[in-house]
Scaffold this motif. Structure first.
Motif, mmCIF file in Angstrom:
data_model
loop_
_atom_site.group_PDB
_atom_site.id
_atom_site.type_symbol
_atom_site.label_atom_id
_atom_site.label_comp_id
_atom_site.label_asym_id
_atom_site.label_seq_id
_atom_site.Cartn_x
_atom_site.Cartn_y
_atom_site.Cartn_z
ATOM 1 N N THR A 20 1.006 -1.201 0.146
ATOM 2 C CA THR A 20 0.062 -0.010 0.231
ATOM 3 C C THR A 20 0.744 1.292 0.139
ATOM 4 O O THR A 20 1.801 1.156 0.292
ATOM 5 C CB THR A 20 -0.930 -0.035 1.220
ATOM 6 O OG1 THR A 20 -1.650 -1.195 1.067
ATOM 7 C CG2 THR A 20 -1.789 1.239 1.219
ATOM 8 N N SER A 24 -1.873 4.107 -5.910
ATOM 9 C CA SER A 24 -1.529 3.728 -4.583
ATOM 10 C C SER A 24 -0.760 4.753 -3.812
ATOM 11 O O SER A 24 -1.067 4.684 -2.563
ATOM 12 C CB SER A 24 -0.906 1.980 -4.419
ATOM 13 O OG SER A 24 -0.728 1.741 -3.179
ATOM 14 N N GLY A 35 -3.956 3.855 -0.921
ATOM 15 C CA GLY A 35 -4.869 2.431 -0.367
ATOM 16 C C GLY A 35 -4.734 2.512 1.284
ATOM 17 O O GLY A 35 -5.493 1.890 1.733
#
Length: 361
Positions: A44, A150, A170
């Motif tokens: 992430t 991301s 994310g």
């Protein structure tokens, strides 16, 4: 927890945390040296960059490539210094304060593959649909575009629009995607957390307060996931350094973070071994386990006067400026000394050549 297999399907999970991603690099180096390998990789935000490079080359050589990136990265490689972008965003109802061109360039220059499917290990890149808060997981397609989704910190970088989604960082919904790894079939989940700031240092500016709040929110989410999944899979949390005194916006301390996290992970591997440690992992943001921190409410200390705050702030700022000036001065001195040495060598060489010419004449 279900019965362990001799060769459990292992997922490496890399968390987000901007410049603190260097912590993951040091820990990963220790784990790979210990001959521990993953079967899948999830990442992430900045963890997706570390994870993508590792998934493409899951060897010590690959980790060295990640380390080289961290040792050479500068803050302007991530956050483009342009006053025009925020002004344009404010006046035209834009969605970002910083241009993503520099971070796009950084990713492009350091990724040796084009599509996610080209990595040696299955790679899953985590994003968030800002329209509904749903997690979006990329497992195929253009790696650069998935990574740009991301790392798109809301408000800082623009959302990436694709397939009717508007995708941002994310970390908004799943900063350490343990849950996603479990849903994808992982039996053992190895988490690379970013750590928490030192409790000995009180934030002195608005930026430092916001940064700490952001880090604690991310770690709070991790604490919850640890409690949820510790009895469902083999959950291993690689311990980060005890005190992180570097802000997630400071990319000048990467070497320090790598060395400290590497030493901490090596010490843990030698003393405790590589095994599930969710129950022994002391997480400062965990509210699900004892003790309960009961405290009497009393009249708080008065807020500092404006003049005192100004003095403290000025002192804090000048300290950083002084360190920066000293570093710059040392670099200039070293450069001048090197240049002077080169000039001296050239002059001596010229004198020698002139003497040889005179003798021949």
């Amino acid at each position: 927890m279900k019965e362990r297999s001799n060769n459990p399907k292992t997922a490496f999970v890399f968390s987000g945390g901007a410049s603190l991603g260097a912590v993951e690099c040091g820990a990963l180096k220790a784990i790979v040296e210990h001959d521990i390998q993953a079967d899948m990789v999830l990442g992430t935000s900045v963890g997706s960059l570390n994870g993508a490079m590792y998934a493409y080359n899951p060897t010590l050589e690959g980790v060295k490539a990640i380390e080289d990136v961290w040792l050479n990265i500068k803050v302007w490689d991530v956050f483009s210094p342009s006053p025009i972008t925020p002004i344009l965003s404010i006046t035209t109802f834009g969605l970002n304060l910083i241009s993503p061109k520099n971070i796009r360039k950084l990713i492009t220059e350091n990724m040796e593959f084009t599509r996610i499917e080209e990595t040696k290990l299955p790679l899953y890149i985590i994003g968030t649909d800002i329209k509904c808060g749903q997690e979006v997981v990329f497992n195929k397609g253009l790696a650069l575009e998935a990574l740009m989704c991301s790392v798109a910190i809301p408000g800082v970088f623009p959302p990436q629009r694709m397939h009717n989604y508007s995708i941002v960082d994310g970390g908004m919904v799943n900063n350490s995607p343990i849950s996603t790894a479990v849903r994808l079939g992982a039996e053992r989940v190895v988490v690379f957390p970013i750590g928490v700031p030192s409790a000995d240092q009180e934030p002195r500016t608005v930026a430092e307060v916001l940064i700490r709040a952001f880090i604690f929110l991310l770690n709070r989410q991790l604490a919850t996931d640890i409690q949820l999944y510790k009895d469902k899979v083999e959950l291993i949390i690689i311990p980060p350094p005890d005190c992180i005194d570097v802000g997630p916006h400071d990319f000048s301390k990467s070497k320090q973070l790598i060395e400290e996290s590497y030493a901490k992970a090596k010490e843990w591997l030698e003393n405790d071994g590589f095994s599930p440690n969710a129950d022994t992992n002391l997480h400062p943001c965990d509210v699900h386990t004892p003790p309960v921190n009961l405290m009497e409410a009393v009249i708080p200390e008065p807020e500092m006067k404006v003049t005192t705050r100004a003095k403290e702030g000025f002192k804090h700022s000048t300290k950083g400026m002084k360190e920066s000036f000293e570093k710059t001065t040392d670099e200039i001195y070293t450069g001048l000394k090197k240049t002077a040495g080169e000039i001296k060598k050239k002059l001596l060489k010229k004198d020698t050549e002139d003497e040889s010419t005179d003798k021949k004449e």
